[in-house]
Design a protein around this motif. Structure first.
Motif, PDB file in Angstrom:
ATOM      1  N   ASP A  49      78.035  25.719-103.448  1.00 18.92           N
ATOM      2  CA  ASP A  49      79.431  26.145-103.328  1.00 18.92           C
ATOM      3  C   ASP A  49      80.384  25.342-104.207  1.00 18.92           C
ATOM      4  OD1 ASP A  49      78.706  28.028-101.387  1.00 18.92           O
ATOM      5  OD2 ASP A  49      78.867  26.551 -99.776  1.00 18.92           O
ATOM      6  N   SER A  77      82.438  23.821-107.381  1.00 17.90           N
ATOM      7  CA  SER A  77      82.990  24.360-108.620  1.00 17.90           C
ATOM      8  C   SER A  77      84.111  23.445-109.087  1.00 17.90           C
ATOM      9  CB  SER A  77      83.544  25.771-108.404  1.00 17.90           C
ATOM     10  OG  SER A  77      84.313  26.178-109.524  1.00 17.90           O
ATOM     11  N   ARG A 115      87.555  24.591-107.942  1.00 23.48           N
ATOM     12  CA  ARG A 115      87.862  24.736-106.513  1.00 23.48           C
ATOM     13  C   ARG A 115      88.791  23.663-105.967  1.00 23.48           C
ATOM     14  NH1 ARG A 115      83.335  24.528-102.347  1.00 23.48           N
ATOM     15  NH2 ARG A 115      85.135  24.323-100.999  1.00 23.48           N
ATOM     16  N   ASN A 116      88.835  22.516-106.618  1.00 25.51           N
ATOM     17  CA  ASN A 116      89.643  21.385-106.154  1.00 25.51           C
ATOM     18  C   ASN A 116      89.151  20.825-104.822  1.00 25.51           C
ATOM     19  OD1 ASN A 116      91.252  21.571-108.436  1.00 25.51           O
ATOM     20  ND2 ASN A 116      92.713  22.937-107.449  1.00 25.51           N
ATOM     21  N   GLU A 117      87.833  20.886-104.612  1.00 24.70           N
ATOM     22  CA  GLU A 117      87.190  20.225-103.483  1.00 24.70           C
ATOM     23  C   GLU A 117      85.819  19.739-103.933  1.00 24.70           C
ATOM     24  OE1 GLU A 117      88.542  22.015 -99.243  1.00 24.70           O
ATOM     25  OE2 GLU A 117      87.298  23.360-100.446  1.00 24.70           O
ATOM     26  N   SER A 138      83.107  20.032 -97.193  1.00 24.86           N
ATOM     27  CA  SER A 138      83.995  19.904 -98.343  1.00 24.86           C
ATOM     28  C   SER A 138      85.007  18.796 -98.084  1.00 24.86           C
ATOM     29  CB  SER A 138      84.729  21.221 -98.604  1.00 24.86           C
ATOM     30  OG  SER A 138      83.811  22.259 -98.891  1.00 24.86           O
TER      31      SER A 138
END
Length: 294
Positions: free
Chosen positions: A206, A208, A211-213, A250
């Protein structure tokens, strides 16, 4: 008005490849000055990046790591875009963006013609060092630096898998605190800003850089066959971790404390620490992504 120069940094594998030098020739047709730097360009590149049109990085995740750390010394509005040619062994960050499917000359041609976009990407930080792809700790941090260079030249990215299987026989756990809370003793952990590590092993499906996580995955000890099965499960597009004693979540910030000096690998570059404070910086650098890639 003087044309802005291109910065170029490369690893040895790129420097020995004629395709890399053909790409440099393309840049020289566009700009009168091209600064060719080594794998770790340091303060010289940081200063010149303020006025560069772009920074061509030809190498693996480690070469890209050094360029990102140089850029992060600058204010955000002074960081030039990165154009990345994957010439490493693992090329894990390139896999997330599908850059490995594009020939070097084609990628540079597309960048010069703006057939794509310089996309903003998040950058992680561990204490004072930055990473663009993946941070791994404990057992998993030692695989890349301990892999025999001769094995890498023969087996390529498979050398990391071979080295990792060998390390299963000598594994030991680390007493760890996660954000000041005691956790189960760990074999190791991953913090993914992108999906892959170890030469194409999907660790964080998940994750990326858009994504900023960060994807945080902890791995406690388990029988070797179960560890191998976990590695195979993670390769699936939608891995099912039910039945495996791993924890996944996350995060944007995280602090880990260990009972002893513990190796952490940041995009192929290793540090040893007793405490690691992780922070994510959204939209920190721009990387050229060709149209229909990424």
């Amino acid at each position: 008005m003087a044309q802005k120069e291109f910065l170029v940094s490369m690893n040895q594998k790129a420097a020995e490849n004629p395709e890399f030098w053909e790409a440099v020739k393309l840049l020289q047709r566009e700009a009168p000055v091209v600064s060719v730097l080594g794998k770790d360009p340091g303060a010289v590149a940081t200063e010149r990046a303020k006025t560069a049109r772009a920074w061509l990085v030809a190498g693996g995740d480690g070469t890209l790591h050094h360029a990102v750390n140089s850029l992060m010394e600058l204010p955000p509005d002074e960081r030039c875009p990165l154009w990345y040619l994957p010439f490493g062994t693992g090329n894990d960050f390139a896999r997330t963006l599908n850059l490995g499917e594009i020939a070097p000359l084609e990628l540079i041609t597309r960048a010069l013609k703006s057939e794509g976009a310089c996309r903003e990407m998040a950058v992680g930080r561990c204490n004072e060092r930055y990473f663009l792809n993946m941070a791994s700790g404990g057992l998993f941090a030692t695989i890349t630096p301990d892999t025999n260079p001769q094995l890498k030249s023969v087996a390529g990215r498979w050398s990391y898998l071979i080295s990792g299987i060998g390390k299963l026989l000598e594994r030991e756990t680390i007493a760890t605190q996660v954000d000041a809370q005691a956790a189960e003793p760990l074999l190791g952990f991953f913090l993914g800003n992108a999906k892959f590590a170890g030469g194409g092993i999907q660790i964080a499906a998940d994750a990326s850089p858009f994504r900023n996580e960060l994807e945080f995955l902890t791995v406690p000890d388990m029988p070797a066959p179960q560890l191998l099965a976990l590695g195979l499960e993670l390769q699936k597009d939608a891995p099912d971790l039910t039945g495996y004693p791993v924890q996944k979540r996350s995060v944007k910030e995280l602090t880990l404390r260990f009972d002893r000096e513990t190796p952490i690998n940041l995009d192929g570059e290793q540090v040893n620490v007793r405490e690691a404070a992780f922070t994510l910086f959204p939209a920190a650098v721009k990387v050229f992504v060709p149209a229909n890639a990424g």
